[in-house]
Design a protein around this motif. Structure first.
Motif, short mmCIF file in Angstrom:
data_model
loop_
_atom_site.label_atom_id
_atom_site.label_comp_id
_atom_site.label_asym_id
_atom_site.label_seq_id
_atom_site.Cartn_x
_atom_site.Cartn_y
_atom_site.Cartn_z
N GLU A 18 0.86 -1.19 0.00
CA GLU A 18 0.00 0.00 0.00
C GLU A 18 0.89 1.24 0.00
O GLU A 18 1.39 1.65 1.05
CB GLU A 18 -0.93 0.00 1.22
N PRO A 19 1.13 1.84 -1.17
CA PRO A 19 2.02 3.00 -1.25
C PRO A 19 1.57 4.19 -0.42
O PRO A 19 2.39 5.07 -0.13
CB PRO A 19 2.01 3.34 -2.75
N GLY A 20 0.32 4.22 -0.01
CA GLY A 20 -0.17 5.32 0.82
C GLY A 20 0.11 5.15 2.30
O GLY A 20 -0.34 5.97 3.12
N LEU A 21 0.86 4.11 2.68
CA LEU A 21 1.15 3.87 4.09
C LEU A 21 1.86 5.04 4.75
O LEU A 21 2.77 5.63 4.17
CB LEU A 21 2.03 2.62 4.24
N HIS A 22 1.47 5.35 5.98
CA HIS A 22 2.18 6.29 6.84
C HIS A 22 2.62 5.56 8.11
O HIS A 22 1.90 4.67 8.60
CB HIS A 22 1.31 7.49 7.18
N TYR A 23 3.77 5.95 8.63
CA TYR A 23 4.42 5.17 9.69
C TYR A 23 5.03 6.09 10.73
O TYR A 23 5.65 7.11 10.40
CB TYR A 23 5.50 4.29 9.04
N ALA A 24 4.83 5.72 12.01
CA ALA A 24 5.46 6.41 13.14
C ALA A 24 6.18 5.39 14.01
O ALA A 24 5.70 4.26 14.17
CB ALA A 24 4.41 7.17 13.96
N ASN A 25 7.30 5.79 14.59
CA ASN A 25 8.06 4.92 15.49
C ASN A 25 8.29 5.68 16.79
O ASN A 25 9.05 6.64 16.83
CB ASN A 25 9.39 4.52 14.84
N LEU A 26 7.61 5.24 17.85
CA LEU A 26 7.65 5.93 19.14
C LEU A 26 8.69 5.34 20.08
O LEU A 26 8.83 5.81 21.22
CB LEU A 26 6.27 5.86 19.81
N ALA A 27 9.42 4.33 19.66
CA ALA A 27 10.33 3.60 20.53
C ALA A 27 11.50 4.46 21.00
O ALA A 27 12.00 5.31 20.26
CB ALA A 27 10.86 2.36 19.82
N VAL A 28 11.94 4.21 22.23
CA VAL A 28 13.11 4.87 22.80
C VAL A 28 13.94 3.81 23.53
O VAL A 28 13.40 3.04 24.34
CB VAL A 28 12.72 5.99 23.78
N ARG A 29 15.22 3.78 23.24
CA ARG A 29 16.12 2.79 23.86
C ARG A 29 16.10 2.89 25.39
O ARG A 29 15.88 3.95 25.97
CB ARG A 29 17.53 2.98 23.34
N GLY A 30 16.34 1.76 26.02
CA GLY A 30 16.45 1.72 27.47
C GLY A 30 15.14 1.67 28.22
O GLY A 30 15.13 1.48 29.45
N ARG A 31 14.02 1.80 27.54
CA ARG A 31 12.74 1.85 28.22
C ARG A 31 12.28 0.46 28.66
O ARG A 31 12.38 -0.51 27.92
CB ARG A 31 11.66 2.46 27.31
N VAL A 32 11.77 0.39 29.89
CA VAL A 32 11.14 -0.84 30.37
C VAL A 32 9.66 -0.79 30.02
O VAL A 32 9.14 0.23 29.56
CB VAL A 32 11.34 -1.00 31.89
N ALA A 33 8.96 -1.90 30.24
CA ALA A 33 7.56 -2.00 29.81
C ALA A 33 6.69 -0.92 30.44
O ALA A 33 5.81 -0.36 29.78
CB ALA A 33 7.02 -3.39 30.13
N ALA A 34 6.91 -0.63 31.73
CA ALA A 34 6.10 0.39 32.40
C ALA A 34 6.29 1.76 31.74
O ALA A 34 5.32 2.53 31.60
CB ALA A 34 6.47 0.46 33.88
N GLN A 35 7.51 2.08 31.35
CA GLN A 35 7.77 3.36 30.70
C GLN A 35 7.15 3.41 29.30
O GLN A 35 6.60 4.44 28.89
CB GLN A 35 9.28 3.60 30.61
N ILE A 36 7.23 2.32 28.57
CA ILE A 36 6.62 2.27 27.25
C ILE A 36 5.12 2.46 27.36
O ILE A 36 4.51 3.22 26.59
CB ILE A 36 6.98 0.94 26.55
N HIS A 37 4.52 1.80 28.34
CA HIS A 37 3.08 1.97 28.60
C HIS A 37 2.76 3.43 28.93
O HIS A 37 1.86 4.04 28.34
CB HIS A 37 2.69 1.05 29.76
N ALA A 38 3.53 4.01 29.85
CA ALA A 38 3.24 5.38 30.33
C ALA A 38 3.52 6.44 29.28
O ALA A 38 2.78 7.44 29.18
CB ALA A 38 4.06 5.67 31.59
N GLU A 39 4.56 6.25 28.47
CA GLU A 39 5.02 7.30 27.56
C GLU A 39 4.52 7.15 26.12
O GLU A 39 4.40 8.14 25.40
CB GLU A 39 6.55 7.33 27.55
N GLN A 40 4.27 5.93 25.69
CA GLN A 40 4.00 5.70 24.27
C GLN A 40 2.57 5.32 23.93
O GLN A 40 2.12 5.53 22.79
CB GLN A 40 4.96 4.62 23.73
N LEU A 41 1.83 4.74 24.88
CA LEU A 41 0.48 4.28 24.55
C LEU A 41 -0.44 5.42 24.15
O LEU A 41 -1.10 5.35 23.10
CB LEU A 41 -0.12 3.50 25.72
N ALA A 42 -0.51 6.47 24.95
CA ALA A 42 -1.42 7.58 24.63
C ALA A 42 -1.07 8.23 23.29
O ALA A 42 -1.97 8.46 22.45
CB ALA A 42 -1.41 8.61 25.75
#
Length: 271
Positions: A46-70
């Motif tokens: 699908e050439p119309g795809l748009h993509y975001a990457n919210l990942a940050v190195r060193g983050r534990v699951a709780a931080q990923i939940h708190a910082e990236q989910l919303a």
């Protein structure tokens, strides 16, 4: 379960350094990683795809939940990958149930919004480094929790843990914590196969050609070099309460277009 006729237009990746792309590229030329590679494969469909990457190195699951989910929910994706838990495995006070609870909350929130979610299981670390053998029970427990949570929420699981090739040293960078370029290629292929994307197959599970065997002395020397070059500095950071992700933000926080031929150009944010 998605089929070959499913088209994704908005893909968001949540996670830590593996999703950010460490081990595939470098800081000067730019990191790529399995999420970028999966986005490129999606864009070929699908050439119309748009993509975001919210990942940050060193983050534990709780931080990923708190910082990236919303932020991920606000981007209204139709596909998301959630890969987390490895940094938790390395902490002295690891609780598989607590880590899995953060993953499951993310699974639940995303799927409730109609997002198709995909994740992976974690390979046996002892096959990558003998010094990591004490982590095996932790990995086994976390993988079981991941599978159970995924079943409850209809999350696609790429079972990278089940295939011997995942323990091949050539799929891992010299720090043995992050996939190499070849490893990131295999993870992307595993996710594409699990998602039944056109052109995907099970070749990602196939073993690599035989490698030259190290002598016992060479293997021991390699373990010592790894411990001095990577394990030691990591332990020092932990003792000082520091993380490799301190002061860092997501490399691609907005939904941007993707070119299928392999580059991820800047572009207009999608609202």
């Amino acid at each position: 379960m998605p089929g070959s006729d499913v088209v994704y237009l908005r893909y968001v990746a949540l996670g830590d350094s593996q999703t950010e792309g460490l081990g595939d590229g470098d800081e000067s030329a730019g990191l790529r990683g399995f999420a970028d590679r999966l986005a490129e494969q999606l864009a070929r469909i699908e050439p119309g795809l748009h993509y975001a990457n919210l990942a940050v190195r060193g983050r534990v699951a709780a931080q990923i939940h708190a910082e990236q989910l919303a932020p991920a929910l606000a981007l209204k994706p139709d596909l998301a990958t959630v890969v987390a838990g490895v940094n938790d495995l390395l902490r002295p006070r690891f609780d598989a149930g607590e880590v899995a609870a953060h993953l499951e909350t993310m699974f639940a929130a995303l799927t409730a919004q109609g997002v198709h979610v995909a994740t992976i299981t974690i390979p046996d670390p002892a096959r990558i480094s003998p010094l990591a053998r004490p982590l095996v029970p932790r990995v086994t427990a976390l993988n079981q929790h991941i599978r159970q949570a995924a079943r409850r929420h209809g999350v696609t699981v790429a079972e990278t843990a089940l295939h011997p090739v995942a323990g091949d040293a050539r799929l891992w960078s010299t720090d043995r914590l992050h996939a190499s370029t070849l490893g990131h290629q295999r993870i992307a292929a595993a996710l594409a196969h699990a998602l039944h994307l056109p052109g995907s197959d099970d070749t990602w599970t196939h073993p690599l050609p035989p490698a030259l065997r190290s002598t016992g002395r060479q293997a021991t020397a390699a373990e010592l070099r790894w411990a001095a070059g990577f394990l030691g500095p990591w332990l020092v950071r932990r003792l000082r309460g520091r993380s490799s992700g301190d002061g860092r933000t997501a490399k691609r926080p907005h939904l941007l277009p993707v070119r299928a031929e392999g580059s991820l150009p800047p572009g207009a944010e999608v609202h």
